[in-house]
Design an enzyme around this catalytic site. Sequence first.
Site, PDB file in Angstrom:
ATOM      1  N   HIS A 171      41.926  40.626  36.357  1.00 37.26           N
ATOM      2  CA  HIS A 171      40.109  40.181  36.327  1.00 37.26           C
ATOM      3  C   HIS A 171      39.480  41.147  35.574  1.00 37.26           C
ATOM      4  CE1 HIS A 171      36.745  38.073  38.804  1.00 37.26           C
ATOM      5  NE2 HIS A 171      36.372  38.518  37.499  1.00 37.26           N
TER       6      HIS A 171
ATOM      7  N   HIS B 172      37.361  39.158  43.746  1.00 39.32           N
ATOM      8  CA  HIS B 172      36.421  40.267  44.232  1.00 39.32           C
ATOM      9  C   HIS B 172      35.690  39.867  45.752  1.00 39.32           C
ATOM     10  CE1 HIS B 172      33.973  36.903  42.724  1.00 39.32           C
ATOM     11  NE2 HIS B 172      34.069  37.429  41.131  1.00 39.32           N
TER      12      HIS B 172
ATOM     13  N   GLY C  18      26.871  42.873  36.751  1.00 38.58           N
ATOM     14  CA  GLY C  18      28.066  43.225  36.268  1.00 38.58           C
ATOM     15  C   GLY C  18      28.213  44.636  36.065  1.00 38.58           C
TER      16      GLY C  18
ATOM     17  N   ASP D  69      37.285  43.508  37.591  1.00 43.02           N
ATOM     18  CA  ASP D  69      35.984  42.693  37.028  1.00 43.02           C
ATOM     19  C   ASP D  69      35.138  43.365  36.097  1.00 43.02           C
ATOM     20  OD1 ASP D  69      34.263  40.579  37.034  1.00 43.02           O
ATOM     21  OD2 ASP D  69      33.413  40.892  38.958  1.00 43.02           O
TER      22      ASP D  69
ATOM     23  N   HIS E 220      36.056  32.267  42.407  1.00 40.89           N
ATOM     24  CA  HIS E 220      34.664  33.092  42.619  1.00 40.89           C
ATOM     25  C   HIS E 220      34.044  32.542  43.548  1.00 40.89           C
ATOM     26  CE1 HIS E 220      30.780  34.875  40.602  1.00 40.89           C
ATOM     27  NE2 HIS E 220      30.424  34.073  41.614  1.00 40.89           N
TER      28      HIS E 220
ATOM     29  N   ASP F 224      35.820  31.513  36.740  1.00 36.25           N
ATOM     30  CA  ASP F 224      34.966  32.778  37.140  1.00 36.25           C
ATOM     31  C   ASP F 224      33.537  33.034  36.528  1.00 36.25           C
ATOM     32  OD1 ASP F 224      34.668  35.143  38.743  1.00 36.25           O
ATOM     33  OD2 ASP F 224      34.809  36.104  36.782  1.00 36.25           O
TER      34      ASP F 224
HETATM   35 ZN    ZN Z   1      33.151  36.404  39.590  1.00 36.53          ZN
END
Ligand code: ZN
Length: 434
Positions: A63, A235, A327, A308, A182, A155
């Site tokens: 990911h 996640h 992020g 991620d 997600h 996602d």
């Molecule tokens: Zn995500």
Amino acid sequence: MADSLLIRGGRIIDPAQDLDKTANLLVKDGKIDWLGEGMLSAGDYAVLDAAGLIVCPGFVDLHCHLRQPGYEEKETIATGTRAAARGGFTTVCCMPNTNPPLDNEAALNYVRTIAAREGGIRVFPIGCVTVGRKGEELADLNEMEMNGAVAYSDDGSPVIDPDVMRKALEYSRDFNRPIIDHCEDLSLTKDGQVNEGLVSLEMGLRGMPAAAEENIIKRDIELAKETGGHIHIAHVSTEGSVDLIRAAKEEGVHVTAEVTPHHLILTEGAVIKYGTLAKVNPPLRTKRDTVALLQALNDSVIDIVATDHAPHTKADKACVFSQAAFGISGLETALGSLVGLILTSGLSLNNMIAALTFGPARVLGYAKLGTLETGAPADICVFDLHKEWVVDTTKFASKGKNTPLNGQTLRGKVMATIYMGNPVYMDEGMKIRG
Ligand SMILES: [Zn+2]
């Protein structure tokens, strides 16, 4: 240069083979050729001295966001794969929330072409579940299957429509591909910025409750049970999610799950300390959640670690909290984050390596990746379990400098990354002789 490489005297750990011993590893023609403790007769090979270091399969990231096409100011396939190599990764799976999204043959072929030309390592694209990631109509998974997609995900967004998710899982069952969700109930996270709790109250920011994640996980597990498809939960961030996944596994549902390094090492308090650099979705949660996540990783309820990796520009983060992008740039700090947990919190070294190597390979159904078995691609990470280093984002290969770890001292450093027998990253002081 010689066409063979001997990695000498390292502690070789390959969870796929239940292997942990000091030995030599010979790489030939891009593949693992031989592994053993004995002496090798003189031959035409170069030597990498790995005494005192750990030698394991190259990491596989299920990911990450490489941002190309469409957001090249944040990252490109070239910079993202260089960052991955610096982090010990030899395979990365890139999420399809690009512009245009990866929902068809042409888009996937674009990524594969650029990756073959400019990517230093293996790039597996993930295709969208729905057309344009709009959540309405199932994308042509069959077409994407024929063009290199290894999994499907919207996602950045959940697959909100249960009927669409059910169809995707039926496809997953028939083609043996994971659907990665997600999990976020958007009706509960509208305008949400951080975990709903003490920090959201203190900062006066809209919270994102644990229930938003758990609601969708619950639904996905039901649909996976009904269809026999493979749901992979992206996640995972809450204790309640862990409980749901554990129970589903005990029932025999085909569910796998990932956790990010940042959800293991940081809590919601990081938002107060680091501001927008700690703004991430799902949000950083509580100490109780991190303890449950770590336990789940040690118990293999959570199967893998995925970064991620979500690179952003400076401007995306240098703004008021509510406007900032979600992020963290994570490829280059993943190992250092996790090794800290081995040293302080009881994460098992073997489980950590499994969660970064054959774990993700197995989620994808690739038996020959993430292992040092004879004949497997010579994808190797050599790391120093004890070496301390200071995170300096100015040295990142990633364009994304957005991490709350900048300036922090981590233990555990990647010393060399070998992809298909060739070095793609070497730390200062590491040399291949011969
Ligand atoms: Zn995500």
